[in-house]
Motif scaffolding. Structure first.
Motif, short mmCIF file in Angstrom:
data_model
loop_
_atom_site.label_atom_id
_atom_site.label_comp_id
_atom_site.label_asym_id
_atom_site.label_seq_id
_atom_site.Cartn_x
_atom_site.Cartn_y
_atom_site.Cartn_z
N ALA A 293 0.82 -1.21 0.00
CA ALA A 293 0.00 0.00 0.00
C ALA A 293 0.85 1.26 0.00
CB ALA A 293 -0.93 0.00 1.21
N GLY A 294 2.13 1.15 0.42
CA GLY A 294 3.02 2.29 0.39
C GLY A 294 2.52 3.42 1.26
N HIS A 295 2.52 4.65 0.70
CA HIS A 295 2.12 5.84 1.46
C HIS A 295 0.64 6.17 1.29
CE1 HIS A 295 6.56 7.34 1.04
NE2 HIS A 295 6.46 6.20 1.71
N ARG A 296 -0.11 5.30 0.67
CA ARG A 296 -1.51 5.61 0.36
C ARG A 296 -2.30 5.93 1.63
NH1 ARG A 296 -6.49 2.42 -1.22
NH2 ARG A 296 -5.51 0.69 -0.11
N LEU A 297 -2.93 7.12 1.63
CA LEU A 297 -3.78 7.59 2.72
C LEU A 297 -3.02 7.72 4.05
CD1 LEU A 297 -7.08 5.62 2.00
CD2 LEU A 297 -6.34 7.84 1.11
N MET A 298 -1.72 7.94 3.98
CA MET A 298 -0.93 8.15 5.19
C MET A 298 -0.67 9.64 5.39
SD MET A 298 1.92 5.10 5.22
CE MET A 298 2.05 5.10 7.01
N PHE A 299 -0.58 10.06 6.65
CA PHE A 299 -0.19 11.42 6.99
C PHE A 299 1.34 11.46 7.16
CE2 PHE A 299 -4.60 11.15 8.30
CZ PHE A 299 -5.13 12.32 7.75
N ARG A 418 5.20 14.78 -5.07
CA ARG A 418 6.40 13.94 -5.22
C ARG A 418 6.01 12.53 -5.60
NH1 ARG A 418 7.94 17.22 -0.68
NH2 ARG A 418 9.72 18.53 -1.28
N TYR A 419 6.78 11.99 -6.54
CA TYR A 419 6.53 10.64 -7.05
C TYR A 419 7.76 9.78 -6.77
CZ TYR A 419 5.60 6.86 -10.39
OH TYR A 419 5.39 5.64 -10.97
N SER A 420 7.55 8.64 -6.14
CA SER A 420 8.65 7.71 -5.85
C SER A 420 8.72 6.64 -6.93
CB SER A 420 8.43 7.03 -4.48
OG SER A 420 8.37 7.99 -3.45
N ILE A 421 9.92 6.40 -7.41
CA ILE A 421 10.14 5.38 -8.44
C ILE A 421 10.50 4.08 -7.72
CG2 ILE A 421 11.45 4.75 -10.48
CD1 ILE A 421 12.04 7.74 -10.87
N LEU A 422 9.59 3.10 -7.75
CA LEU A 422 9.74 1.89 -6.95
C LEU A 422 10.55 0.85 -7.71
CD1 LEU A 422 6.09 1.65 -5.56
CD2 LEU A 422 8.07 2.80 -4.57
N VAL A 423 11.86 1.07 -7.76
CA VAL A 423 12.73 0.12 -8.46
C VAL A 423 13.55 -0.72 -7.50
CG1 VAL A 423 12.87 1.50 -10.55
CG2 VAL A 423 14.49 1.91 -8.70
N MET A 424 13.62 -0.29 -6.23
CA MET A 424 14.39 -1.02 -5.23
C MET A 424 13.57 -1.05 -3.94
SD MET A 424 18.29 0.34 -5.87
CE MET A 424 17.80 2.04 -6.17
N PRO A 425 13.80 -2.06 -3.10
CA PRO A 425 12.96 -2.21 -1.91
C PRO A 425 13.16 -1.12 -0.86
CG PRO A 425 14.73 -3.83 -1.90
CD PRO A 425 14.77 -3.16 -3.24
N ILE A 426 14.34 -0.55 -0.73
CA ILE A 426 14.60 0.43 0.33
C ILE A 426 14.98 1.78 -0.27
CG2 ILE A 426 16.08 0.99 2.29
CD1 ILE A 426 16.30 -1.93 2.91
N VAL A 427 15.95 1.80 -1.19
CA VAL A 427 16.40 3.05 -1.81
C VAL A 427 15.50 3.35 -2.99
CG1 VAL A 427 18.33 4.23 -2.87
CG2 VAL A 427 18.76 2.55 -1.08
N ARG A 428 14.84 4.51 -2.94
CA ARG A 428 13.87 4.84 -3.98
C ARG A 428 14.13 6.24 -4.52
NH1 ARG A 428 8.34 2.43 -1.15
NH2 ARG A 428 8.97 0.25 -1.27
N PRO A 429 14.45 6.38 -5.80
CA PRO A 429 14.57 7.71 -6.39
C PRO A 429 13.22 8.42 -6.38
CG PRO A 429 15.58 6.02 -7.78
CD PRO A 429 14.80 5.31 -6.73
N PHE A 485 13.14 2.85 5.63
CA PHE A 485 13.52 1.74 6.50
C PHE A 485 12.33 0.82 6.75
CE2 PHE A 485 16.45 5.20 7.97
CZ PHE A 485 17.54 4.71 7.30
N ASN A 486 11.16 1.39 6.90
CA ASN A 486 9.92 0.64 7.01
C ASN A 486 8.79 1.54 6.55
OD1 ASN A 486 9.06 2.25 9.35
ND2 ASN A 486 10.59 1.06 10.50
N GLY A 538 8.37 10.84 9.06
CA GLY A 538 7.54 9.88 9.79
C GLY A 538 6.17 9.80 9.14
N ARG A 539 5.58 8.61 9.17
CA ARG A 539 4.29 8.40 8.51
C ARG A 539 3.37 7.61 9.42
NH1 ARG A 539 8.40 7.73 4.57
NH2 ARG A 539 8.63 5.53 5.12
N ILE A 540 2.11 8.01 9.48
CA ILE A 540 1.12 7.30 10.29
C ILE A 540 -0.15 7.11 9.47
CG2 ILE A 540 2.01 8.14 12.50
CD1 ILE A 540 -0.20 10.21 12.51
N GLY A 541 -0.99 6.18 9.94
CA GLY A 541 -2.26 5.95 9.26
C GLY A 541 -2.08 5.06 8.05
N GLY A 542 -2.88 5.31 7.05
CA GLY A 542 -2.81 4.53 5.82
C GLY A 542 -3.82 3.41 5.78
#
Length: 559
Positions: A293-299, A418-429, A485-486, A538-542
């Motif tokens: 789900a990534g950052h979807r609906l997260m604050f 901002r758009y994250s390019i999901l090409v790697m599990p941790i490091v994301r351009p 990191f998570n 930091g991110r919460i919710g989602g």
């Protein structure tokens, strides 16, 4: 207290099963083994004879989920045995050091596939009778298997191994089976001198299958008394094979070609891309659903530090000449523009996750910048008749000084998508697009208030022509990289570049100087602003991806 440390015990169990006979259990009370063909006869043993000192080591798991379950089960077993007067239990933190090293640290440093040997060393040093350990394997979302091993310290042998399949909510059954097994082993140990060594294993399986009441019968029914010596090794090999194999789009095409079968991803309510991610992730359905789900609906809340270069400061020139009796201004000229420089900045932002890899964020930052000023003033005298002018600078005027500088506060901010390019599990351009604003300091407070009444006093006296506060704006693009990191915490490095477009970035007196000489002219303002920032988010919710429950979900391998 409940120790929390997963470790790899499976290989050790397999090796021990190959090297030691699987000796099973005796019945709950005394058993008359001389009676042929009859039912077991339980006799009373005293608490002194049945007493055992037992060391319980952490239950291992292959994954974080199974390790967590192992920690829970270890606590259940320790509590249950402590409540029985027949046992005195110890955890690794409660026994003496081994070779001047704490027992827990010694066990954590045990080489792979040698855990049983380490258990024996700790058990012998602690002077216990038996060591109980186990391994947890998650079979589905709500079912798991526990393989329990009981090591006899006195004879240095693996006395018994059994497997127990449990569903969620049945954890309390495990301590009862361990208590039952230890009790039978002790009773059988008391009768060991009377045993024919050749018949021990068969007889122990026979006596453990007998029960005195319905509760014991139910417990025995749940215990797998015939454990295949190669089963553990085969299970480990199968798990490793599943971990090595990856599902590909070709596998999905083959599944779609099976007539009359609904593909797994459709039964789960996933797209083919989501299903490939899930199958190859090695995560449980719940963990994968949240991660995908990534950052979807997260604050989102962020803080950053960095530096800025470009149009960070302000430059002002002002000059005037008074009449010879100082009663009126005969010439005045000034200009103001943004100027180049560098400055440190600090800021924070708030945002919201629109999609799994698309965020919108608004930030504000503070920086310490500089204002450069040059002021020229004096008087003018009338020109002679043959000079062809009305006024000229008084030769006795003081020379104009150099540019002075003063540190001031500058504020700015931006709003970015901002758009994250999901090409790697941790490091994301990341790439971003948005707008920036920056507020420069005022050189005066209010032109409508007399200078001697303003608080604080204005930087530029009112005889000099001044300008309103400059607020520069413009579009901004950005490149960066995020380290997630998570799902709830990450670092980022960003490099936004803004093109500033406010036409008031350069302001000048409407009329050029007629009497003032050597007045500098304003140059072009820097075209934009470059910043480099490093921060933490930091991110919460989602909301996780919703997976439809179906009859075939449990058939999907999770590892």
């Amino acid at each position: 207290m409940i120790p929390t440390r997963p470790f790899a015990l499976l290989g050790a169990l397999a090796s021990a099963l190959l090297l030691a006979p699987v000796l099973a259990w005796a019945q709950d009370d005394d058993l008359d083994l001389d009676e042929e063909g009859g039912e077991a006869i339980f006799e009373e043993w005293g608490d002194e004879e049945l007493f055992q000192r037992v060391l319980i080591v952490p239950f291992a798991g292959e994954t974080a989920e199974s390790s967590g379950i192992g920690d829970l089960l270890e606590g259940y077993v320790a509590t249950a045995l402590d409540n029985s007067g027949q046992f005195e239990t110890y955890l690794l933190d409660e026994v003496e050091d081994v070779e001047d090293v704490s027992a827990r640290l010694y066990y954590e440093g045990c080489p792979p596939e040698q855990e049983l040997g380490c258990q024996f060393v700790i058990g012998e040093s602690s002077r216990v009778d038996r060591v109980v350990s186990g391994r947890v394997t998650v079979q589905s979302d709500d079912r798991y298997r526990v393989v329990v091993t009981i090591l006899g310290v006195e004879n240095a042998e693996l006395e018994f191994t059994y497997a127990l399949d449990l569903a969620a909510g049945e954890e309390v059954l495990l301590p009862r089976t361990v208590e039952l097994a230890l009790d039978r082993l002790r009773r059988e140990e008391l009768l060991e001198p009377l045993r024919d060594a050749e018949a021990r294993a068969d007889r122990r399986r026979e006596v453990v299958s007998q029960a005195r009441d319905a509760e014991e019968q139910e417990l025995v029914g749940r215990m797998r008394l015939e454990v295949d010596e190669g089963a553990i090794e085969r299970a480990e090999e199968e798990r490793e094979a599943r971990a090595r194999s990856r599902v590909t789009t070709q596998d999905l095409e083959e599944q779609k070609g099976i007539e009359g079968i609904t593909p797994d991803w459709e039964q789960m309510g996933l797209t083919e891309r989501q299903y490939l991610s899930y199958r190859n992730s090695g995560l449980s359905t719940e963990d994968w659903a949240r991660k995908f789900a990534g950052h979807r609906l997260m604050f989102l809340v962020s803080a950053h530090v960095g530096f800025a270069a470009g149009a960070t400061g302000l430059r002002y020139y002002g000059g005037y000449l008074l009449s010879d009796n100082l009663s009126s201004t005969v010439d005045s000229y000034s200009w103001q523009r943004s100027t180049g420089g560098t400055s440190p900045n600090i800021g924070f932002s708030l945002g919201f996750g629109l999609l799994r890899n698309l965020n919108i964020e608004a930030s504000i930052y503070y920086s310490r910048s500089k204002v450069y000023a040059k002021l020229a003033s004096g008087s003018a005298v009338p020109c002679a008749t043959d000079e062809g002018c009305a006024w000229k600078p008084d030769p006795d005027n003081r020379p104009t000084g150099d540019w002075t500088e003063q540190a001031v506060d500058t504020f700015g901010g931006d709003i970015m998508v901002r758009y994250s390019i999901l090409v790697m599990p941790i490091v994301r351009p990341t790439v971003g697009l948005g707008a920036v604003w920056q507020v420069y300091p005022n050189l005066y407070n209010d032109p409508n208030i007399p200078d001697n009444e303003e608080q604080p006093a204005p930087s530029i006296p009112s005889r000099f022509q001044t300008y309103g506060r400059l607020v520069d704006v413009g579009p901004q693009v950005e490149i960066g990289v995020a380290l997630d990191f998570n799902r709830n915490l990450g670092l980022f490095v960003r490099a936004p570049v803004a093109l500033l477009v406010n036409p008031n970035r350069v302001q000048e007196s409407p009329a050029p100087p007629t009497i003032i000489i050597d007045a500098p002219e304003p140059e072009n303002a820097p075209p934009g602003l470059f910043r480099l920032v490093v921060g933490v988010q930091g991110r919460i919710g989602g909301k996780p991806i919703k997976i439809r429950e179906s009859d075939n979900v449990d058939e999907i391998d999770e590892y």
